[in-house]
Every structure is written in structure tokens, then in C-alpha cells.
Write a protein that holds these residues in place. Sequence first.
Motif, PDB file in Angstrom:
ATOM      1  N   GLU A 130       9.464  -3.381   1.605  1.00  0.00           N
ATOM      2  CA  GLU A 130      10.429  -3.033   0.945  1.00  0.00           C
ATOM      3  C   GLU A 130       9.702  -1.335   0.117  1.00  0.00           C
ATOM      4  O   GLU A 130       8.754  -2.015  -0.345  1.00  0.00           O
ATOM      5  N   GLU A 131      10.339  -0.651  -0.106  1.00  0.00           N
ATOM      6  CA  GLU A 131       9.581   0.734  -0.674  1.00  0.00           C
ATOM      7  C   GLU A 131       9.834   0.978  -1.697  1.00  0.00           C
ATOM      8  O   GLU A 131      11.762   0.397  -2.662  1.00  0.00           O
ATOM      9  N   TYR A 132       9.374   1.068  -2.382  1.00  0.00           N
ATOM     10  CA  TYR A 132       9.059   1.059  -4.667  1.00  0.00           C
ATOM     11  C   TYR A 132       8.584   2.312  -4.371  1.00  0.00           C
ATOM     12  O   TYR A 132       7.968   2.687  -4.709  1.00  0.00           O
ATOM     13  N   PRO A 133       9.064   2.741  -5.903  1.00  0.00           N
ATOM     14  CA  PRO A 133       9.170   4.494  -5.895  1.00  0.00           C
ATOM     15  C   PRO A 133       7.803   4.540  -6.766  1.00  0.00           C
ATOM     16  O   PRO A 133       7.569   5.485  -6.477  1.00  0.00           O
ATOM     17  N   LEU A 134       7.143   3.297  -7.325  1.00  0.00           N
ATOM     18  CA  LEU A 134       5.827   3.880  -8.252  1.00  0.00           C
ATOM     19  C   LEU A 134       4.869   3.867  -6.125  1.00  0.00           C
ATOM     20  O   LEU A 134       3.581   4.177  -7.180  1.00  0.00           O
TER      21      LEU A 134
END
Length: 375
Positions: free
Chosen positions: A58-62
Motif C-alpha cells: 500500500e503506497e502512502y505519501p508519508l
Amino acid sequence: MKIGIVCYPTFGGSGVVATELGMALADKDHEVHFITYKQPVRLDLLAKNIHFHEVFVEEYPLFHFQPYELALSTKLVEVVLTHKLEILHLHYAIPHAYAAYMAKKMLTKKGIDIKLVTTLHGTDITLVGSHPTYKAAVEFSISNSDAVTAVSNNLKKDTLRLFNIEIDIDVIYNFIDIDKYSNKKDKECNRTTLANENEKIITHVSNMRPVKRPMDVIEIFYKIQKEIPSKLLLVGEGPEIERLEYRVKELGIYDKVLFLGNSDDVNKVLCYSDVFLLPSMTESFGLAALEAMAAETAIISTNTGGLPEVNINNVTGFLSDLGDVNEMAKNAIFILENNERLETFKANAFKQAKTFSIDKILPLYEGVYQKAIEK
Ligand code: GMT
């Protein structure tokens, strides 16, 4: 048995070994589950007893780096529970053995005792694994596996030299499905499509990383083609490709070198081959050399790592010191200049390849699984 296989799915020796092993196990009625981020290139998903589970991150900008290990260990727990797996076979220690250890801990809490078998392939020990960035985690996850295998005696020795490992390591060599490669006499293997009647064919297959020294391949071939009419087939893609193309143009041999890119039909390319070049900086085993030998090809390699366990000097080919392109070219010319001699080297290479045939190696892995389960 119900076995989960974790590997790198891309072009590379460890992924190929894992995939071929999984398919052979499935063929022997084991239930095999591949767990990785992409479908392995050589996997036949339609085959009986084969399953594939994709690991999504899951990509997450943080996140600057996406946490693949976390996603993998979560997926391993899910697949083990759903399919009641008994073994997880981790190919390439980083990060697979580490992620599997976390999964094992989570499963223990649920009363499940999953067994971990880690296979060390080479650069996970020699180049990357022993780097201070990873060393402690690699050492820990190898030591906490239920069984560990290495693909050559040399890799076992390197592992014991570089790490403080508290577990026995079984040596299980890379293997080959001989029938897939011994197609030189097939109608399909029509070498005149690639080379003139009087030309010999030299090949090199790798992921064109600096560790494979593909630039040495070009320098060796440059010397060979001055003495022997020949063509060079290069299979694979990687960071060195542009530099190679530039050098080939600079040497004026562009018409004699074919850049074929990646192929999952390496056997079809190897069927044309007379001599295979593998001048690697290090090679824990050298699966590429074994595949070439199975296709009745003589080997010119370095004497690094486990290569002397595969390529027998003056029998299946020749071994030279790293970087000695003059000697490697001289040896290749010696083999190629006399047809009778060439045929002898090819026949010897094929005979040696047969000693690594899959039916000899597969039971060794099954034995290791059984031992881990009984532990
Ligand atoms: O370096 C590669 O070609 C890829 C690497 C891998 O792990 O995918 O290959 C290693 O594993 C192969 C399968 O066990 C061995 O045959 C190769 O010798 C080994 N490569 C190196 O040690 C450089």
C-alpha cells in the motif's frame, strides 16, 4: 507437503531456481504456493498444484520507502493460515528470511508452528548481506531458520566466514531439467538464421550488472573474432547495457554482436551456442553456466566463488583469474579452432550438466523439508 515459496520473481538465478523447484515439487504432488510481488517469469500458473499469491504494498505519501517486508509478512501469515502450509521456503535471505521470521512469530501466537527453510543464493551473502547496513538482520534471520541451504560449498564457506551462524548449512547445488536444454539437434535450432556457415557462436546470459563483468565479455569476444569468424549473442538487460553498446561500436564489431534483451526462453538461444562466457567477479554457483552446459556448450569462466564446482578446468571449459581477458580469449580460441576438440568439450560439458539434473537434486530439498518438519 504444503509448501510456500518466497522469491524474487524477476530475471535472476534465485528466482529461476525457486520457480523451477516449485514447479517440480508440484509435479510430484506437493501443493506449492508462490508468494511474491509479481508472477515469477518462468511460472506455469495453469499447472496442477501451483498457486500464486501477490503481495501488494500500500503506497502512502508519508513513506519514503514502501515497507515491503511488512506487507510480505502479513501476506505470509494469511496464506499459511488459509492454506494450512507446513513449510515456507525462502529464496534469497534479504528480506525474505527476515519477513518470514516475523510471520513465524505472529503464527506462534495463533498456535501454528510454521517451519522456515532459507536458501542462500550468493549476493544475499557475499555482496549485500554482509554489508553493515543489513548484516545483523541477515545473521539473525539465517540463524533462526529451521533449516538453511547454500547453493555451493564455496557459498557455505563464505557464509560461515562472514557471519556468526549457529545452524548447520546443507549444500544443495543448482539443478537443471536436462530435457529442456538438449535441443541442439532439433529442427528449430537452425543456427544459420544467426550466423554464417563458417562462423562460431559465442553467448553470454546475465542481468548485465557490474558483478557479471559484461565488459570483459566484449573484450574477450573482440580478441576471439580476430582469430575465429564468430558472432556474439548477448541475452539480458541491466545497468551496463549502454556502456556495452558504446564499446561495441567503438571497437567496430557492431555487426557481430547481437543484443537480444531479456528472454524467458534462454534454452532456445543456447541451442545455437558453441562457447559460453562467464567472466563474473563472483558467482556462488553459476546457474547460467550450468544452463549453457546442459545445451552442450563449452564454458570460459573465472575461477571465482563456486564456479570451479561447476566448470571443470580443461574438461568442460577453462577457468581463469578475474579480469584475465587475454587468457580467457586464448582458451576460447584453443577450443574453437579445432572442431573435434570443440565437440569433446561440448560433450564433457553436457555430461557434467547431467550430474546436476533435477531428479537428483529435488529429493535433497524434500529431505530438508522433512527434517525441518520433524524438528
Ligand atoms: O547474480 C545473479 O545472477 C542473480 C543471483 C540471484 O540471486 O538471483 O544469482 C545467484 O543465485 C544463482 C542461483 O542460486 C547462482 O547460480 C548465481 O551464481 C548467484 N549469483 C552470484 O553469486 C553473483
